[in-house]
Enzyme design. Structure first.
Site, PDB file in Angstrom:
ATOM      1  N   VAL A 201       0.866  -1.186   0.000  1.00 10.54           N
ATOM      2  CA  VAL A 201       0.000   0.000   0.000  1.00 10.54           C
ATOM      3  C   VAL A 201       0.898   1.230   0.000  1.00 10.54           C
ATOM      4  O   VAL A 201       1.805   1.302   0.822  1.00 10.54           O
ATOM      5  CB  VAL A 201      -0.854   0.055   1.302  1.00 10.54           C
ATOM      6  CG1 VAL A 201      -1.797   1.256   1.272  1.00 10.54           C
ATOM      7  CG2 VAL A 201      -1.611  -1.232   1.544  1.00 10.54           C
ATOM      8  N   HIS A 202       0.688   2.160  -0.918  1.00 11.50           N
ATOM      9  CA  HIS A 202       1.460   3.400  -0.818  1.00 11.50           C
ATOM     10  C   HIS A 202       0.806   4.623  -1.462  1.00 11.50           C
ATOM     11  O   HIS A 202       1.303   5.725  -1.320  1.00 11.50           O
ATOM     12  CB  HIS A 202       2.857   3.236  -1.430  1.00 11.50           C
ATOM     13  CG  HIS A 202       2.849   3.277  -2.930  1.00 11.50           C
ATOM     14  ND1 HIS A 202       2.477   2.220  -3.695  1.00 11.50           N
ATOM     15  CD2 HIS A 202       3.117   4.281  -3.796  1.00 11.50           C
ATOM     16  CE1 HIS A 202       2.545   2.549  -4.968  1.00 11.50           C
ATOM     17  NE2 HIS A 202       2.924   3.802  -5.065  1.00 11.50           N
TER      18      HIS A 202
END
Ligand code: UD1
Ligand code: UDP
Length: 359
Positions: A201-202
């Site tokens: 996730v980013h």
């Protein structure tokens, strides 16, 4: 030719590796790192593992708000381009590094080749969408990975200098497969092939919203499955900022680890039962290796992965993520959506045919 390539963020090192290799067979490459990513695990590790030549220049720009970060790249890039006067500039993808490179070069009338042109999410709240649209309109050579990207450009009136070359990330993935000892990687994380999920996730849209990031963490920790999660530094910072990092370790079977090198990432991905991600690169890599993917966004630029049934869009809705992860499927059909692993050769051939005659 003298070609100046501009990179700065993790996915750009991975995209530049095969192009740099192909380019240096016949031309001079000046490699510029803006310093957008700088942790060893976000930068140096890729140069070492992928055999990318050491950058000729590192601008050392580092992190900051969008305007500041982009501006801090622009002035030294302009100075460097005036000194070097390359025959063309190559930029990759959709980061602030891409935008700064395209802007600095085009203002000096140095032709820009954009690798991974034409991608669109049609969501202008995404910083990457602004970077792509502007960079595409500033570039003279638009090197598209997919027919959908070519169509997106046509819809914006961009037809000249548009070439379908395939995806350079496939070149890298195929070239690097087998370089890491996959069994050793799995055992170092105490994982069994096929019995875990890989998550990353980013995206700002997920990390900068406490509701969305909490929902994703809740989904991952309630799956009742082993999840290996190499945490991007942006996400680590925001998990701490919201005070929810304990939720990752306190519940479920989620193993959060620091970012891993490319060989380890490929090993983790190729042996996973499924991938849960908001990464653009990893949606494709999951497809390359026939691993089903759940995308933690409402839309994707890589529409082919969804159309073929290998990728499901679940947003940041905990129930939708859990439901999609429970129904991971491997469709019977797996067409070659991203070329043949020789996109970099086509990138270089296109650059030669468009800009090769310039002195
Ligand atoms: C950037 C790109 C995004 C790309 C991603 C790949 C933009 C606008 N975004 O997002 O399109 O998908 O890279 O990973 O260009 N940080 C560190 N160490 C590092 C790098 C970053 O600690 O080496 C932290 C800093 O707190 C920084 C934050 O991560 O503020 C965000 O970094 P930044 O490069 O601004 O954006 P990314 O989220 O990495
Ligand atoms: N990646 C990696 N180590 C990690 C996480 C990702 O090597 O811990 C690689 C991944 O295989 C892919 C690229 O980084 O090739 C994707 O970068 P990222 O998700 O940061 O950016 P995006 O593709 O979304 O722009």
């Amino acid at each position: 030719m003298r070609v100046l390539s501009i990179v700065g963020a993790r996915p750009q090192f991975i995209k530049a590796a095969p192009v740099s290799r192909a380019l240096r067979d016949h031309h001079v490459e000046i490699l510029v790192h803006t310093g957008q990513h700088y942790d060893h695990a976000m930068s140096d590790v890729f140069f070492e593992e992928l055999g990318i030549p050491k950058p000729d220049v590192n601008l050392g720009v580092g992190s900051g708000p969008h305007g500041q970060q982009t501006a801090e790249m622009l002035a030294p890039l302009e100075k460097l381009l005036l000194e070097e006067r390359p025959d063309c500039v190559i930029v990759y993808g959709d980061t602030n590094t891409t935008l700064a490179g395209a802007l600095a070069a085009s203002k000096l009338d140095i032709p820009v080749a954009h690798v991974e042109a034409g991608l669109r999410s049609f969501d202008r709240r995404m910083p990457e969408e602004i970077n792509r649209v502007v960079s595409d309109h500033l570039s003279r050579l638009l090197l598209c990975p997919t027919p959908a990207a070519v169509n997106n450009l046509r819809a914006e009136g961009l037809v000249e200098g548009v070439e379908l070359v395939g995806d350079v990330m496939l070149d890298t993935a195929l070239y690097q497969t087998g370089m890491a000892d996959e069994a050793q990687v799995l055992s170092s994380f105490d994982l069994t092939a096929g019995e875990y999920l890989l998550a990353t996730v980013h995206r700002a849209g997920n990390t900068d919203s406490p509701e969305r990031l909490t929902a994703i963490v809740d989904a991952l920790t309630s799956l009742g499955r082993t999840v290996i999660w190499p945490v991007h530094p942006r996400t680590a910072k925001m998990l701490a900022h919201y005070g929810i990092e304990d939720r990752v370790v306190a519940r479920g079977d989620v193993r959060s680890v620091t970012p891993v090198g490319y060989g380890a990432l490929l090993a983790l991905l190729r042996n996973a039962a499924g991938v849960l991600t908001d990464s653009g690169g990893m949606q494709k890599e999951a497809y390359f290796f026939s691993v089903p993917c759940v995308t933690l966004r409402e839309e994707t630029e890589w529409v082919e992965t969804v159309e073929t049934g290998w990728n499901v869009l679940a947003g940041a809705d905990a129930a939708a993520i859990v439901a999609a992860a429970e129904r991971l499927a491997r469709p019977a059909k797996h067409p070659d959506l991203y070329g043949d692993g020789h996109a970099a050769d086509r990138v270089v051939a296109a650059i030669e045919s468009h800009f090769g005659k310039r002195s």
